[in-house]
Motif scaffolding. Structure first.
Motif, PDB file in Angstrom:
ATOM      1  N   MET A 198       0.905  -1.333   0.742  1.00  0.00           N
ATOM      2  CA  MET A 198      -0.138  -0.210   0.004  1.00  0.00           C
ATOM      3  C   MET A 198       0.692   1.488  -0.145  1.00  0.00           C
ATOM      4  O   MET A 198       0.304   2.106  -1.027  1.00  0.00           O
ATOM      5  CB  MET A 198      -0.519   0.147   1.288  1.00  0.00           C
ATOM      6  N   TYR A 199       2.082   0.787   0.685  1.00  0.00           N
ATOM      7  CA  TYR A 199       2.366   2.695   0.910  1.00  0.00           C
ATOM      8  C   TYR A 199       3.547   1.943  -0.416  1.00  0.00           C
ATOM      9  O   TYR A 199       3.625   3.975  -1.412  1.00  0.00           O
ATOM     10  CB  TYR A 199       3.944   2.605   1.904  1.00  0.00           C
ATOM     11  N   ARG A 200       3.970   1.360  -1.081  1.00  0.00           N
ATOM     12  CA  ARG A 200       4.665   1.260  -2.256  1.00  0.00           C
ATOM     13  C   ARG A 200       3.626   1.960  -3.489  1.00  0.00           C
ATOM     14  O   ARG A 200       3.924   2.702  -4.329  1.00  0.00           O
ATOM     15  CB  ARG A 200       4.743   0.057  -2.909  1.00  0.00           C
ATOM     16  N   LEU A 231      -7.071  11.539  -4.112  1.00  0.00           N
ATOM     17  CA  LEU A 231      -7.840  11.072  -4.456  1.00  0.00           C
ATOM     18  C   LEU A 231      -6.958   9.683  -4.792  1.00  0.00           C
ATOM     19  O   LEU A 231      -7.687   8.172  -6.180  1.00  0.00           O
ATOM     20  CB  LEU A 231      -7.496  11.744  -5.698  1.00  0.00           C
ATOM     21  N   VAL A 232      -6.583   9.403  -4.557  1.00  0.00           N
ATOM     22  CA  VAL A 232      -5.918   7.737  -4.365  1.00  0.00           C
ATOM     23  C   VAL A 232      -6.561   6.822  -3.742  1.00  0.00           C
ATOM     24  O   VAL A 232      -6.839   6.789  -2.569  1.00  0.00           O
ATOM     25  CB  VAL A 232      -4.181   8.220  -3.940  1.00  0.00           C
ATOM     26  N   MET A 233      -6.928   5.437  -4.385  1.00  0.00           N
ATOM     27  CA  MET A 233      -7.789   4.450  -3.984  1.00  0.00           C
ATOM     28  C   MET A 233      -7.061   3.263  -4.057  1.00  0.00           C
ATOM     29  O   MET A 233      -6.602   3.241  -5.182  1.00  0.00           O
ATOM     30  CB  MET A 233      -9.361   4.729  -4.566  1.00  0.00           C
ATOM     31  N   ILE A 234      -6.615   2.547  -3.345  1.00  0.00           N
ATOM     32  CA  ILE A 234      -5.623   1.074  -3.072  1.00  0.00           C
ATOM     33  C   ILE A 234      -6.257   0.212  -2.800  1.00  0.00           C
ATOM     34  O   ILE A 234      -6.938   0.405  -1.704  1.00  0.00           O
ATOM     35  CB  ILE A 234      -4.623   1.541  -2.677  1.00  0.00           C
ATOM     36  N   ASN A 235      -6.393  -1.170  -3.135  1.00  0.00           N
ATOM     37  CA  ASN A 235      -6.777  -2.430  -2.686  1.00  0.00           C
ATOM     38  C   ASN A 235      -6.276  -3.534  -3.213  1.00  0.00           C
ATOM     39  O   ASN A 235      -5.748  -3.209  -4.050  1.00  0.00           O
ATOM     40  CB  ASN A 235      -8.299  -1.904  -3.369  1.00  0.00           C
ATOM     41  N   PHE A 236      -7.431  -4.274  -2.615  1.00  0.00           N
ATOM     42  CA  PHE A 236      -6.412  -5.438  -3.287  1.00  0.00           C
ATOM     43  C   PHE A 236      -7.085  -6.222  -4.463  1.00  0.00           C
ATOM     44  O   PHE A 236      -9.104  -6.239  -3.733  1.00  0.00           O
ATOM     45  CB  PHE A 236      -5.607  -7.132  -2.068  1.00  0.00           C
ATOM     46  N   TYR A 258      -3.166 -12.193  -3.928  1.00  0.00           N
ATOM     47  CA  TYR A 258      -3.919 -10.648  -4.173  1.00  0.00           C
ATOM     48  C   TYR A 258      -3.132  -9.988  -4.343  1.00  0.00           C
ATOM     49  O   TYR A 258      -1.678  -9.691  -4.381  1.00  0.00           O
ATOM     50  CB  TYR A 258      -4.638 -10.832  -2.363  1.00  0.00           C
ATOM     51  N   GLU A 259      -3.466  -9.448  -4.771  1.00  0.00           N
ATOM     52  CA  GLU A 259      -2.464  -7.676  -6.194  1.00  0.00           C
ATOM     53  C   GLU A 259      -2.960  -6.835  -6.082  1.00  0.00           C
ATOM     54  O   GLU A 259      -4.367  -7.203  -5.135  1.00  0.00           O
ATOM     55  CB  GLU A 259      -3.337  -8.542  -8.074  1.00  0.00           C
ATOM     56  N   THR A 260      -2.226  -5.678  -6.135  1.00  0.00           N
ATOM     57  CA  THR A 260      -1.984  -3.995  -5.365  1.00  0.00           C
ATOM     58  C   THR A 260      -2.905  -3.902  -6.337  1.00  0.00           C
ATOM     59  O   THR A 260      -2.513  -3.676  -7.543  1.00  0.00           O
ATOM     60  CB  THR A 260      -1.215  -3.862  -5.179  1.00  0.00           C
ATOM     61  N   HIS A 306      -6.096   0.112 -11.471  1.00  0.00           N
ATOM     62  CA  HIS A 306      -4.838  -0.469 -11.993  1.00  0.00           C
ATOM     63  C   HIS A 306      -4.346  -0.882 -11.546  1.00  0.00           C
ATOM     64  O   HIS A 306      -3.591  -0.891 -10.497  1.00  0.00           O
ATOM     65  CB  HIS A 306      -3.740   1.200 -13.195  1.00  0.00           C
ATOM     66  N   ASN A 307      -4.078  -2.504 -11.896  1.00  0.00           N
ATOM     67  CA  ASN A 307      -3.082  -3.847 -11.377  1.00  0.00           C
ATOM     68  C   ASN A 307      -1.698  -3.012 -11.813  1.00  0.00           C
ATOM     69  O   ASN A 307      -1.163  -2.814 -12.240  1.00  0.00           O
ATOM     70  CB  ASN A 307      -3.291  -4.972 -11.730  1.00  0.00           C
ATOM     71  N   VAL A 308      -1.026  -3.055 -10.201  1.00  0.00           N
ATOM     72  CA  VAL A 308       0.686  -2.691 -10.775  1.00  0.00           C
ATOM     73  C   VAL A 308       1.676  -3.371  -9.479  1.00  0.00           C
ATOM     74  O   VAL A 308       2.815  -2.373  -9.174  1.00  0.00           O
ATOM     75  CB  VAL A 308       0.656  -1.107  -9.793  1.00  0.00           C
ATOM     76  N   GLU A 309       0.803  -4.453  -9.275  1.00  0.00           N
ATOM     77  CA  GLU A 309       1.798  -6.086  -8.774  1.00  0.00           C
ATOM     78  C   GLU A 309       3.169  -5.355  -9.123  1.00  0.00           C
ATOM     79  O   GLU A 309       3.799  -5.577  -8.191  1.00  0.00           O
ATOM     80  CB  GLU A 309       0.815  -6.522  -8.680  1.00  0.00           C
ATOM     81  N   ARG A 310       3.814  -5.387 -10.554  1.00  0.00           N
ATOM     82  CA  ARG A 310       4.659  -5.390 -10.910  1.00  0.00           C
ATOM     83  C   ARG A 310       5.700  -4.163 -10.559  1.00  0.00           C
ATOM     84  O   ARG A 310       6.603  -4.005 -10.421  1.00  0.00           O
ATOM     85  CB  ARG A 310       4.989  -5.654 -12.614  1.00  0.00           C
ATOM     86  N   GLU A 311       4.970  -3.055 -11.726  1.00  0.00           N
ATOM     87  CA  GLU A 311       5.602  -1.775 -10.792  1.00  0.00           C
ATOM     88  C   GLU A 311       5.993  -0.970  -9.708  1.00  0.00           C
ATOM     89  O   GLU A 311       6.967  -0.488  -9.458  1.00  0.00           O
ATOM     90  CB  GLU A 311       3.939  -0.746 -11.271  1.00  0.00           C
ATOM     91  N   ILE A 312       5.521  -1.928  -8.412  1.00  0.00           N
ATOM     92  CA  ILE A 312       5.627  -1.027  -6.668  1.00  0.00           C
ATOM     93  C   ILE A 312       6.859  -1.852  -6.979  1.00  0.00           C
ATOM     94  O   ILE A 312       7.271  -2.233  -5.395  1.00  0.00           O
ATOM     95  CB  ILE A 312       4.373  -1.556  -6.467  1.00  0.00           C
ATOM     96  N   ARG A 313       7.378  -2.947  -7.375  1.00  0.00           N
ATOM     97  CA  ARG A 313       8.557  -3.834  -6.757  1.00  0.00           C
ATOM     98  C   ARG A 313      10.111  -3.331  -7.986  1.00  0.00           C
ATOM     99  O   ARG A 313      10.552  -3.995  -7.444  1.00  0.00           O
ATOM    100  CB  ARG A 313       8.256  -5.068  -7.394  1.00  0.00           C
TER     101      ARG A 313
END
Ligand code: DC
Length: 234
Positions: free
Chosen positions: A38-40, A69-74, A83-85, A90-97
């Motif tokens: 979530m912080y990522r 304006l920021v919505m974060i969920n799994f 579970y993906e972020t 938008h699925n950001v699972e890869r970009e946040i790593r």
């Protein structure tokens, strides 16, 4: 009947918190919540919107009013069984790593307003119990009443080696020195920041996994889990 409990896992960067958290959640059919993701995701948002300058300085005056304006969920991915972020849908699972996000995440997670927003969300996610949550302030701030708290630690060089191997297997081009520098830097910021720093809760069980295999660690932790579940099922 076995009562559901909440399990809080805190510790240093790249200590294997998510590996053990996922394994416990799988065994108990609990929900795993990766608060670092979530912080990522918040950091990715700040990067995408130009709130982080090239020198790493965060424009807090611009970022704080934009937090609404920021919505974060799994979301559960039925193909990967994970579970993906998601960031604003938008699925950001890869970009946040990526290392770019890793390098900027500590200053973003040191901002009080960012923490307030994410802690509120995390508390809500754990209301129904049966949650394994990992992060830095879970046992102290997010779930101070968690029935089991674990505090994970390991030698920084061993952590850097493990993280380097992981990044390499993901095709990320980096060096051991860069990874160790990032880990050391994040440890320092995480433990010394003013808001919700990483500290060991007095009632946490310490797990130093420098010289433990994943299986040995799993057996040790599951023993603690079983003990705590028995107490709360009485
Ligand atoms: O667990 P991780 O390395 O993916 O977390 C990324 C960063 O987010 C970490 O450097 C510190 C921050 N973080 C935090 O401040 N509080 C949490 N509960 C989880 C992560």
């Amino acid at each position: 009947m076995k009562a559901k409990i909440n399990i809080a896992i805190d510790g240093y960067s790249s200590c294997g918190k998510s590996t053990i958290a996922k394994a416990i959640a799988k065994e108990l059919h609990y929900i795993y919540i990766d608060t670092g993701a979530m912080y990522r995701a918040m950091t990715l948002y700040a990067l995408q919107h130009g709130y982080i300058a090239a020198d790493g300085k965060v424009n807090e005056t611009a970022l704080i009013p934009a937090l609404d304006l920021v919505m974060i969920n799994f979301k559960y991915n039925t193909d990967t069984y994970k579970y993906e972020t998601y960031l604003n849908g938008h699925n950001v699972e890869r970009e946040i790593r990526t290392l770019q996000v890793s390098n900027s995440v500590s200053p973003i997670s040191a901002i009080k307003e960012v923490r307030q927003k994410l802690v509120r969300l995390q508390k809500r996610m754990a209301e129904t119990k049966g949650v394994v949550m990992d992060g830095r302030d879970i046992g102290t701030v997010v779930l101070p009443d968690a029935e089991l708290k674990l505090f994970m630690t390991a030698d920084p060089k061993i952590r850097a080696r493990r993280r380097y191997e992981e990044l390499k297997s993901m095709g990320v081009d980096t060096s051991m020195d860069d990874v160790l520098r990032n880990i050391t830097q994040r440890d320092l910021i995480d433990t010394t920041r003013a808001h919700d720093p990483l500290i060991q809760a007095p009632d946490a069980v310490v797990v130093d996994n420098s010289n433990l295999t994943i299986e040995e660690q799993y057996q040790f932790v599951m023993h603690k889990v079983t003990q705590r579940m028995a107490v709360f099922s009485e």
